[in-house]
Structure formats: C-alpha cells, structure tokens
Design an enzyme around this catalytic site. Structure first.
Site, PDB file in Angstrom:
ATOM      1  CG  ASP A 287      -2.215   0.773   0.921  1.00  0.00           C
ATOM      2  OD1 ASP A 287      -3.244   0.498   1.558  1.00  0.00           O
ATOM      3  OD2 ASP A 287      -2.165   1.663   0.037  1.00  0.00           O
TER       4      ASP A 287
HETATM    5  C1  GLC Z   1      -4.298   4.236  -0.271  1.00  0.00           C
HETATM    6  C2  GLC Z   1      -5.256   3.092  -0.149  1.00  0.00           C
HETATM    7  C3  GLC Z   1      -5.239   2.140  -1.329  1.00  0.00           C
HETATM    8  C4  GLC Z   1      -4.952   2.925  -2.601  1.00  0.00           C
HETATM    9  C5  GLC Z   1      -3.546   3.474  -2.500  1.00  0.00           C
HETATM   10  C6  GLC Z   1      -3.192   4.345  -3.702  1.00  0.00           C
HETATM   11  O1  GLC Z   1      -3.647   4.468   0.940  1.00  0.00           O
HETATM   12  O2  GLC Z   1      -5.192   2.307   1.045  1.00  0.00           O
HETATM   13  O3  GLC Z   1      -6.518   1.491  -1.393  1.00  0.00           O
HETATM   14  O4  GLC Z   1      -5.080   2.086  -3.749  1.00  0.00           O
HETATM   15  O5  GLC Z   1      -3.332   4.214  -1.309  1.00  0.00           O
HETATM   16  O6  GLC Z   1      -3.955   5.485  -3.714  1.00  0.00           O
END
Ligand code: GLC
Length: 726
Positions: A287
């Site tokens: 993430d």
């Molecule tokens: C965020 C979210 C994830 C997302 C990523 C990119 O923190 O948890 O679902 O795809 O970052 O934006």
C-alpha cells in the site's frame, strides 16, 4: 565491517527519509507532459533480467511518482521504463469505483455494486473500468477492495463487499474477471484483515480531517490485527483466495496493518498462504507510502513492488545488493513476477491484450445508472393506513412533492479518499427528480440548514415528501458512531410529524441508526450511487426500476449489538486489535446471540411479491464426493415486474465446534414479470459444509445432519430441506 541485515535496515531507514524528500522533489518538478517513447519487447522476462544491471533491477521494484504532483496529475503509481531493454513503464491507478486519473465514469460505490448480488453486473462494471483504464494509458487498476466489514462504522465500508466471505468472494471474482478481460491488471486489496481505518477521538463535522486522522485510535497504519487462524481462513482470506484461485488476479496489494504481530508486507505466514498454498504467481504491491516497514523483512517475505517511492526498495535495496545483504536472485524473482504480468497483459510488448479502450461512453454511464438502481435496497415500504405503500410514487398522478435534505443539489458520487473519481458530469437527486416529473408537478424544496421550521412548512404543504439523509465516510478514519451527522435525525422526525407520506432516502456508506424508523412508512438505501445519483434515485422512487438490492451488511439497531463493542475488539488497546469474536461477525454474531437487527443481512423488499415453492436437494444424503443440487421454484405473485435474490444458507444441526447458526453459501438474482415462475438451481460442494480446524490446520466436514435454507434474507427463510452428510 560487513553490515548485517539489522544494520542495513537501520541505515536504510535513515536513507529512506532522505530519499523520500528527494523523490518528492524530483517528481514534483518533473514535467508531466514528457512524451514517453513507444517501448515494447517480445523478449521473455528471464532474458531481459539476464541483461539488467543492479540499477535497472532495483528500479523495477518500486514506484517513482505520485499523483499529488502539483504541476501535473500523474497516475497513482508509476514504475519507470527500462528504455535500454525496450521495457515500457508500468502505470497504476485507483480504484474500485472508476479510474481516479479521470475524467472517468464514476460508478456506484463498492457497497452499491455488491448490493445487487449480481455477478454479471459486477463483471460488467469491472470490464468497463478496465477499458476506461486502458483508454487513459493505465496498466493496473487498484481494485477491487474486498476486506470484510467487521466494524459497521469502518471508514471504507462503502468501498468493500460486505460482511460475508461468500458474497465478497463472488463479487471479487466477477469484478477481477471483468477488469482483466478488458486487458487491465486487477489488484485484490488490502491483503488482509485491514478492517478499520482508526477511531476518531471526536465526532465528524470538524474541519480538521487530518487532525482527526492523526489523533485516531487503532490507526490502520499501526494496528495489529490479532486474529485466529480459523477466523482468517473462514472470514478474512476467502475473497483473496477466490481472487487468486478462481480469477487468477494479476496483483495483490498488502495492507498497512500487521496480522498477529507481523506487518502484512513482511508476514511470512500470509505470503506462504498466498504464494505456496494458493499458487499466486502475480506480483504483490505494497500500500502507498507507509506500506513497507523494513527492507529485509519485506524482501524475505516476498513483497515485489514498493509504492509510490523506493523508500526501502530504492537506494537501501541497491546498497543491500552491493553489500551482499540482499541476494540478487531474490530480486530477479521479484521483477520476474512483475514483468510476467506485464507480458501476460501485453504491456511488456507494447500491445495490450483485450478489447480497445473506451471511456465516458453513454453505455458506461447507463451501466453506472442501472447498477446504482439495482443496488438500491428498499428497507421498508409499508401501506399507509388501509391504502397502498408510498413507493413507488406514480409520476403521472402525483401533483405535489417536497424534496428535503442538506445536499439535494449535489450527487453523492462516492466516499472520501483514494477511491474518488472525477466524472464528466453528475446528476443530483433534485435534478433527477425534476427531470423525471417534468413541469406539471409542484416540486418544493427545503434545505434544513436554513432551519427546521421551513422544512415543516414545506412538508405540510405537499402530498408526499422525500427526505434525503447522508453520512460522509472516508478512507483514513472511521465514522465516530452510527448516528447520522448533524441534525438529520431531528429533521426526519419533524417531517414525519408534518406528513404521513414520507420516504427517507439514505445516502450512507454503511449502517446507520434510525431513531425515526417506526415513524416513516418508507425507507430506501441508495448508498453512494455515483455520477448518475439523481437518475437512479428517480428510477427507483418513481418505479421505473424495481429496487432489487439486498443488504450486504447487517443494519443493527445500535453499535453495541455488533461483535466489536469492547475496546480490545475496537478500536483496540494501544495498537492491538483483538478479534475475540472469531468467526462470529455480522449476521453470524446476530444469529448466534439471537439479537434482532434493525434490518438483517440479505434484506431488501421489492415493489412486487415473491412466493417460494418447495426446496429440493439432491442427493439428500451424500458423502460429499459429488456436488449437491439445490432447486427452488420462485414466482412473482404481484402485479409488476420485480427482482429477487434467492439466498441459500447451510445450517449445521449438531456442530462439533461452535459454528454460526447459518452461513450464506450460494445465491442468484432473478427478474420476473408478474405471474412469471422460474426454478432457481444452485450447486453446493463439500467446501460449503466445512469449517477450519485450528488443531489440524485443515478444513473439516463433520458428518451428520444439516439443513439447507432458502430465503429472501438471512432472517426471512422461505423453504428448507434436511441433508445428511455421511
Ligand atoms: C491508499 C489506499 C489504497 C490505494 C492506494 C493508492 O492508501 O489504502 O486502497 O489504492 O493508497 O492510492
């Protein structure tokens, strides 16, 4: 002095901070309109890797840009190309409701999509999003979001596919197949047990969301989900398992949190399940920003790609390779999985597989509208006096109507955070209602923020009233409680006093408490309907579409009725969140403790009525070495077409271990004309009778009596049949 992993790790943390600043600066001032050369190669990944130097290899293990670049809206994640080897870049974008880079079709939120209980519908939405991503030159869609809804006030409940693992698994498989058949890589996220954002210390409404996020308890960034293996296997892992084993998902995103003491991005047990038990051969991606917690831990567990920068997988990894604390063969395996998916989808070759990209088409916008309407859940629609129910309102007979709410002029496109989409246009509830009714009907509006007296006057002056209420859920922080924000409850009660023909339209991302539930005859949940909000709302309210949705989440009467009512369970004590409820989440808990919900899992009325016939099960006694056929006749006994979702639950009669009284195992949505009858045929397998035995570390099916239940909801069982497992 040779630096051991620990030293490299410490060193890398220092370097990581410096690198983050450097990366931010470099990506901020890099022009966004650099025209990238057309790259592509037919050479297999293994050959390419053989020719790479360390710099090229490490560059393929992390991202290089972030889309908050003030000078240029870049995609959410960007892995740089390797021009010397004709390897194109890899571009990643959110999200589960459409292509974040936009402008793009803003589909209804995940909770709307799953409320259709219609896998064909979910496939179509996934396919449309995949084609829109392709149009915008995006290779990976960071969708679907498939975490189980354990906490009813969870900030991302609106994004997820509900509280039941079977329903979430079917939704995941259909969506992923749709995205990937469009030639775009899907991403099952957030692996795993990322079931809360963090509980804020004060009620929403404050204009300091960042402060709310920072002051929250049990933040997703640091929470340690202490969850038993049985609950992991029976509840939290199934949707990810189906994504891998049935949909062959190309990417899996690891969650921020830790599970049983190890951050997911470096959790050897979870990676072993993912890659060795399930045979996942795609790539794992962290993430964003705080998704990787250490270099060696992540490398050893098997994390392939760090996003959005190389805080650990950039210079620190390069250093580790140079100093020998990281094995180059390990890196080769990481980038081979990423290049392998690029090759599978034609990205590596510069020729994407699948149909051509299309975006913002009338067809996609119609799909968004139909999905929102099919995901609408009619919670209540009682006759008024000795007359008919209020809904649907006949557009040809109504003469005056009030439309009341804080935001009737604004479409509820979605929730806050990374799933947000910027559509080319939106339709507000009021605009949709005005367009449907035309100029002959007197439409009166009232915005409660201008005072409740005006609301009451308006409600008294018309035939019927639509009251719109909403919450404002967002990624990053959970809702403070289940109450509707502000004075909305007061408004609904005042309107119910002033007029007995009131329909409450909910635009919420999850369950809310309804102190006025007995005072109004009609309630319809439209969740976050996307760009076509007003059109779908009008379709349902005026009867052009039957609200065929079913609840994917239990609507409890109060927060404490849910199995997360102790601080240890939620938000956790310090950073430890203890899942003491085990497998008893959602309706599993409500049923086991005989708690009456406000509206049960699987509930949703229709504008017509359905009769179920006798349930047949064949064979009625089996050793589970063959599938079990279940058949349920269903008839539309009303005077208008309607949509029903037939649900099949399995209930163990004398389980050897504590088990939920019933568990959803199959379902099918059917649309029937008045008087039409069909037979819904579903198939069960041994998996549908099994529970996970921690002591054996394996699945077990107890021989004995079970009951197959067929129902219109988990609490509205219409037919049943015993079955004996030898
Ligand atoms: C965020 C979210 C994830 C997302 C990523 C990119 O923190 O948890 O679902 O795809 O970052 O934006």
């Amino acid at each position: 002095m040779t630096r051991g992993p620990a030293t490299t790790c410490r060193l890398s943390s220092v370097l990581a901070a410096g690198l983050a600043i450097g990366a931010l600066v470099s990506s901020t001032f890099r022009s966004g309109d650099e025209s990238e050369p057309e790259l592509g190669t037919d050479r297999p990944p293994a050959d390419l890797i053989d020719e790479m130097d360390l710099g090229q290899k490490t560059a393929l293990t992390h991202g290089h840009a972030f889309d908050r670049n003030p000078l240029d809206r870049r995609q959410t994640g960007y892995v740089e190309p390797v021009p010397e080897l004709d390897i194109p870049p890899l571009k990643l974008t959110d999200g589960p409701h459409g292509v974040r880079r936009g402008p793009a079709t803003a589909f209804p939120a995940g909770v709307n999509q799953i409320s259709t209980w219609d896998c064909d519908r979910l496939y179509a939405v996934g396919n449309a999003m995949g084609r829109e991503a392709k149009t915008m030159d995006q290779d990976v869609l960071l969708a679907p979001a498939i975490n189980i809804v354990r906490v009813p006030t969870g900030g991302r409940t609106f994004e997820y596919f509900g509280e039941d693992p079977s329903l979430a698994a079917r939704g995941a498989v259909a969506t992923i197949r749709g995205i990937q058949d469009a030639g775009t890589i899907a991403t099952a996220k957030h692996f795993v047990a990322n079931n809360q954002e963090g509980k804020p210390r004060f009620r929403a409404g404050s204009d300091v969301p960042v402060l709310r996020s920072l002051l929250q308890r049990g933040s997703r960034f640091v929470a340690d989900s202490q969850v038993g293996e049985r609950a992991l296997r029976e509840l939290y892992l199934p949707a990810f398992r189906a994504a891998v084993e049935e949909a062959d998902v190309g990417a899996v995103m690891t969650a921020y949190n830790s599970v049983n003491g190890d951050y997911v991005s470096e959790n050897a047990h979870l990676f072993d399940v993912l890659e060795n038990e399930w045979g996942f051969d795609g790539f794992t991606v962290s993430d964003w920003l705080l998704g990787v917690k250490s270099l060696n831990g992540s490398i050893e567990a098997g994390l392939d790609l760090e996003m959005p920068y190389g805080l650990f997988y950039g210079l620190p990894l390069r250093l580790g390779l140079t100093l020998g604390s990281v094995d180059e063969a390990t890196i080769d395996g990481m980038i081979e999985r990423t290049l392998g998916q690029m090759e599978r989808f034609g990205i590596l070759q510069g020729e994407r597989v699948g149909p051509s990209g299309v975006a913002n088409t009338a067809e996609h916008q119609r799909l968004a509208r139909e999905t929102a309407a099919d995901g609408a859940v009619l919670l209540k629609n009682e006759p008024i006096g000795d007359g008919d129910p209020l809904l649907p309102i006949d557009p040809d007979r109504v003469e005056s109507i009030a439309v009341i709410g804080d935001a009737i002029d604004t479409a509820t496109v979605g929730g806050g955070g990374s799933s947000a989409v910027s559509p080319p246009y939106t339709v507000s509830p009021l605009a949709g209602i005005e367009a449907r009714l035309g100029a002959d009907v007197r439409i009166v509006t009232a915005d409660p923020t201008n005072g409740i007296d005006r609301v009451v006057d308006v409600a008294e002056s018309v035939e019927c009233v639509l009251v719109f209420v909403q919450d404002a859920a967002t990624e990053g922080v959970d809702r403070y409680d289940m109450a509707l924000p502000g004075r909305q409850n007061e408004v609904v009660s005042a309107v119910a006093e002033a007029n007995d023909r009131v329909a409450v339209i909910l635009n919420t991302g999850g369950p809310v408490t309804m102190p006025w539930v007995a005072a109004v005859p009609a309630i319809c949940e439209l969740w976050y309907p996307g760009m076509a909000d007003g059109l779908a709302t009008a379709d349902v309210v005026f009867g052009d579409v039957d609200p065929g949705g079913k609840l994917p989440i239990t609507f409890g009467a109060r927060f404490d009725d849910y199995p997360v009512s102790t601080p240890e369970q939620y938000p956790g004590v310090a950073t430890t969140v203890t899942y003491t409820e085990g497998v008893f989440v959602g309706y599993r808990h409500f049923d086991a403790h005989d708690i009456d919900p406000l509206f049960p899992f699987g509930h949703g009325e229709s504008y017509t009525t359905f009769d179920y016939g006798e349930l047949s099960v064949s064979p009625a006694e089996t050793a589970l070495d063959r599938p079990i056929s279940v058949a349920i006749p269903v008839e539309n006994t009303g005077d208008r077409s309607g949509r029903e979702v037939v649900q099949v639950y399995v209930a163990p009669t004398e389980p050897s271990v504590p088990r939920p009284p019933k568990e959803l195992r199959a379902f099918e949505a059917v649309t029937l004309a008045p008087g039409e009858r069909t037979v819904v045929e579903l198939t069960l397998s041994s998996d549908d009778f099994a529970y996970y035995d921690d002591s054996l570390a394996d699945w077990v099916v107890d021989p004995g009596e079970y009951t197959i239940l067929a129902g219109s909801s988990s609490r509205d069982i219409r037919a049943s049949h015993p079955i004996r497992i030898r």
